[in-house]
Design an enzyme around this catalytic site. Sequence first.
Site, PDB file in Angstrom:
ATOM      1  N   GLN A 182      90.905  82.457 -28.815  1.00 21.30           N
ATOM      2  CA  GLN A 182      91.888  82.705 -27.759  1.00 21.30           C
ATOM      3  C   GLN A 182      91.603  84.023 -27.034  1.00 21.30           C
ATOM      4  O   GLN A 182      92.185  84.287 -25.992  1.00 21.30           O
ATOM      5  CB  GLN A 182      93.315  82.703 -28.332  1.00 21.30           C
ATOM      6  CG  GLN A 182      93.789  81.313 -28.731  1.00 21.30           C
ATOM      7  CD  GLN A 182      95.218  81.275 -29.258  1.00 21.30           C
ATOM      8  OE1 GLN A 182      95.440  80.803 -30.354  1.00 21.30           O
ATOM      9  NE2 GLN A 182      96.179  81.758 -28.490  1.00 21.30           N
ATOM     10  N   ARG A 199     103.221  80.202 -30.701  1.00 19.71           N
ATOM     11  CA  ARG A 199     103.832  79.885 -29.427  1.00 19.71           C
ATOM     12  C   ARG A 199     104.933  80.867 -29.040  1.00 19.71           C
ATOM     13  O   ARG A 199     106.033  80.475 -28.617  1.00 19.71           O
ATOM     14  CB  ARG A 199     104.365  78.468 -29.415  1.00 19.71           C
ATOM     15  CG  ARG A 199     104.442  77.976 -27.967  1.00 19.71           C
ATOM     16  CD  ARG A 199     104.659  76.513 -27.828  1.00 19.71           C
ATOM     17  NE  ARG A 199     104.593  76.185 -26.424  1.00 19.71           N
ATOM     18  CZ  ARG A 199     104.054  75.089 -25.931  1.00 19.71           C
ATOM     19  NH1 ARG A 199     103.525  74.212 -26.718  1.00 19.71           N
ATOM     20  NH2 ARG A 199     104.038  74.872 -24.642  1.00 19.71           N
ATOM     21  N   CYS A 200     104.630  82.149 -29.213  1.00 20.31           N
ATOM     22  CA  CYS A 200     105.587  83.145 -28.732  1.00 20.31           C
ATOM     23  C   CYS A 200     104.849  84.445 -28.523  1.00 20.31           C
ATOM     24  O   CYS A 200     103.753  84.633 -29.009  1.00 20.31           O
ATOM     25  CB  CYS A 200     106.730  83.366 -29.717  1.00 20.31           C
ATOM     26  SG  CYS A 200     106.274  84.197 -31.228  1.00 20.31           S
ATOM     27  N   GLU A 231     105.764  79.853 -23.603  1.00 20.07           N
ATOM     28  CA  GLU A 231     106.354  80.038 -24.917  1.00 20.07           C
ATOM     29  C   GLU A 231     107.879  80.027 -24.905  1.00 20.07           C
ATOM     30  O   GLU A 231     108.512  79.878 -25.941  1.00 20.07           O
ATOM     31  CB  GLU A 231     105.805  81.324 -25.511  1.00 20.07           C
ATOM     32  CG  GLU A 231     104.297  81.164 -25.743  1.00 20.07           C
ATOM     33  CD  GLU A 231     103.531  82.445 -25.871  1.00 20.07           C
ATOM     34  OE1 GLU A 231     104.046  83.472 -25.410  1.00 20.07           O
ATOM     35  OE2 GLU A 231     102.432  82.419 -26.413  1.00 20.07           O
TER      36      GLU A 231
END
Lengths: 164, 804
Positions: free
Chosen positions: B235, B382-383, B758
């Site tokens: 990522q 996802r945050c 997110e």
Amino acid sequence: MSNKKVFKLTVNGEEQEFLAEPRELLIHTLRERLGKTGPHIGCETSHCGACTVTLNGKSVKSCTVFVAQADGAEITTIEGLGNPDNLHVLQESFKEHHGLQCGFCTPGMITRASKLLEENPNPTEQEVRFGMAGNICRCTGYQNIVKSILAAAAEMNAAKEAAE
Amino acid sequence: MNKELSREERTDALGGMGCKRKRVEDARFTQGKGNYVDDIKLPGMLHGDFVRSPYAHARVVSINTDAAMALDGVIAVLTAADLAPLGLHWMPTLAGDKQMVLADGKVLFQGQEVAFVVAKDRYIAADAVELVEVEYEELPVLTDPFAALESDVVLREDLDPTADGAHGPRKHHNHIFTWEVGEKDATEQVLDEADVVAEEMVYYHRTHPCPLETCGCVASMDKVNGKLTLHGTFQAPHAIRTVVSLISGIEEHNIRVISPDIGGGFGNKVGAYPGYVCSVVASIVTGVPVKWVEDRMENLMTTAFARDYWMKGKISATKEGKITGLWCHTTADHGGFDACADPTKFPAGFMNICTGSYDIPTAYLAVDGVYTNKAPGGVSYRCSFRVTEAAYFIERMIEVLAIELNMDAAELRRINFIRKDQFPYQSALGWEYDSGDYHTAWDKALKAVDYDGLRAEQAQRVEDFKAGKTRKLMGIGLTHFTEIVGAGPVKNCDILGLGMFDSCEIRIHPTGSAIARLGTISQGQGHATTFAQILATEIGLPADSITIEEGDTDTAPYGLGTYGSRSTPVAGAATAMAGRKIRAKAQMIAAYLLEVHDDDVEFDVDRFVVKGAPEKFKTMKEIAFAAYNQAIPGIEPGLEAVSYYDPPNMTYPFGAYICVMDIDVDTGETDIRRFYALDDCGTRINPMIIEGQVHGGLTEALAVALGQEIAYDDMGNVKTGTLMDFFLPTAWEVPNYETDHTVTPSPHHPIGAKGVGESPHVGGVPCFSNAVNDAFRAFGLRHTHMPHDHWRIWKTANDLGLHG
């Protein structure tokens, strides 16, 4: 290795003959031996469906099938569903309705959906959801996948009616 | 000559910001032509596989690799002893700690990497793993962070217990850090003097991002040219390049990191894992490419868990419900190594956003990090860094306070929201919220679902239940969340000393098409589609004529990658700014071509026009050609720009979510009747993609709230290591979501965008959880921990005496 045997498969209409260990998993045969990297490996336990192909007319998770079990079979992968000049209705529909994000589940998802629509050309939303429950997507929340499949079904049915 | 298009038609033709542009990525993905790491096949490539520890805490007495090495096709078996001379048996973590690459004398969690087998194919490698003989001596296992802080058992014998850790003093040999924000004494005084105080322990269980593609890499050392190419599921490819250079000693210009297509990330692919190091070493040793791809069980057991926060909270209010103070102490279970992926100065991420959407004058937060015998990680699933934990905490505390006050939870939120006129808002825990209009969003949401009607129906349901007419209860889950994303300003955000700016480089080709390269990397977010839209609007060339490329460190400008919803806030801003540099040069070229002063032309959609004489213009296509064709005095040929954007502040997306759920008291099953999600992510670049992100984030929230967890037994065995036990919802379990929006642009972002990927996860988890808790409120429930699987819900009902 001494325990290799000759196997035959018909993949997307092409006959293939090769030497392999019987224990080789069909997904590895397809991806690494035959270059069909559309089907993916997500879990190796039959849960996620990223490796879904059509084997002798049935949706199968190729990560838990030995090549020996598939000997002589006819197999369709995502690569056999359409081509750049003539996409499958489902391929178009997934693009149109944003039915994919990272794309990793998509080949298995579309391959399964193509079989589902053969089994049930006019499914309800609930039937699509149930019929696709063997394929996991982590990105879309399924809402647009279901929409893509229902739209493809409608389009395929309209085309059929027009042809009749 | 063609008919002159209207301004509106010219705008539409660009496919710029705000339109529902179809994704350019989809052609290859729908035809099975994506290029993921496991699709990469290099000549002579070998395969790596790990021998992993069956024990959660043990000494490694001996490792015998003879039988494995004797197997035909095995090239090497690496152990810590082989890596030690290179200094690579340990590696630095993103959190300032270090982590064993291969077991160095002991193991600290089940599944820990002990030896790395390199073989001619993956089957031989797997066979050889079985042949490596490892003798272990079991040690006492600590899986509970509270017990770990009391225990005499020392987990990290490599650390000096009296020395400071990366984040200050350690209080105990199993303690990692204490992080404090806010005013402790003032908050405690407010609590002491308050009319009402609600207190609760809110546990956010351990879970895992579980993208459908696991982590992996292909390392390829070219010994002739001295170049290392590393393909991987990264990522943050540039950060990986720097880390590989720092730990291997290979100069950075000799390392090329490539993130190809990535099959979902959700935080899992931010960190550096032992598999990457071992593959690189194996390729250096053997001189041929080495592939390592983890299987699902390895993924769930070892790479990057998320959450595992025990959040003890106290919230105080006046009798009327005006919140006066918030106190939180968090015990954070980090596992065997502190490998959390947070900016350096934030050992608990942005947990200090835990005052949420509310105007809370006084607050205090303390976080203690603890070592246990669990896998390392602590990634932001996802945050943005620990924001899900913060949002879940405050949204549960609000519900508990509403019970304490005997108030409606929607009204309690309403009277405590930060008002529109208070922005930019300074929170008690140190953030400056950029913009918001919470009341408008909240009222729109309540109206959309007929909130009063729902409460009336719920009251009737309770009556019917008590009268024996139904066995189903109804829960109404409310959430108003505020996110903090777009890390971040270099002045306070870095990872391993690398400032968290991001970048975009644009080259306009002579015929009026372009390529733009960014420091980020898409994992399904559709960057190739949306970044081209930003540029189309900024530079007036059609989005279809702009290629977006990411993920190759040899070509892309340096950036910190994609996570924490930072791509749009940071790289999206860099894209707009680079586009504006292109436009500034184009303006000078246009003025020259039109034979007027620079100030006498202005940008108009896809061209520069002479002010007051719109019939005199040069299109951007014409200007592009002129840049390569004309000798313009004082202007260099070509049309290129690069921007490195250091954001002045974070962005603060927010949203109002409402979930209506039926719960079968006898089976514990949940049925989500309705889910309404209003998101405000500022300026909207592509509504189709935003909606897709919201559907996906809510589904991952549903998973976490209703069943997904990484559970351990007392021996430290992972109980949820396969997709049989680890809950990933299917199409059958997931509802249709209703999406809605308001638009409150970010005042400091060049295009006003805030990021959205997110938000639905951050807001979704408390919303689902609040619905479950709310269903039992009438029967005396204050709080029950997630995940709310059928068994736990059944048990909650049983504990409340609802089974007769």
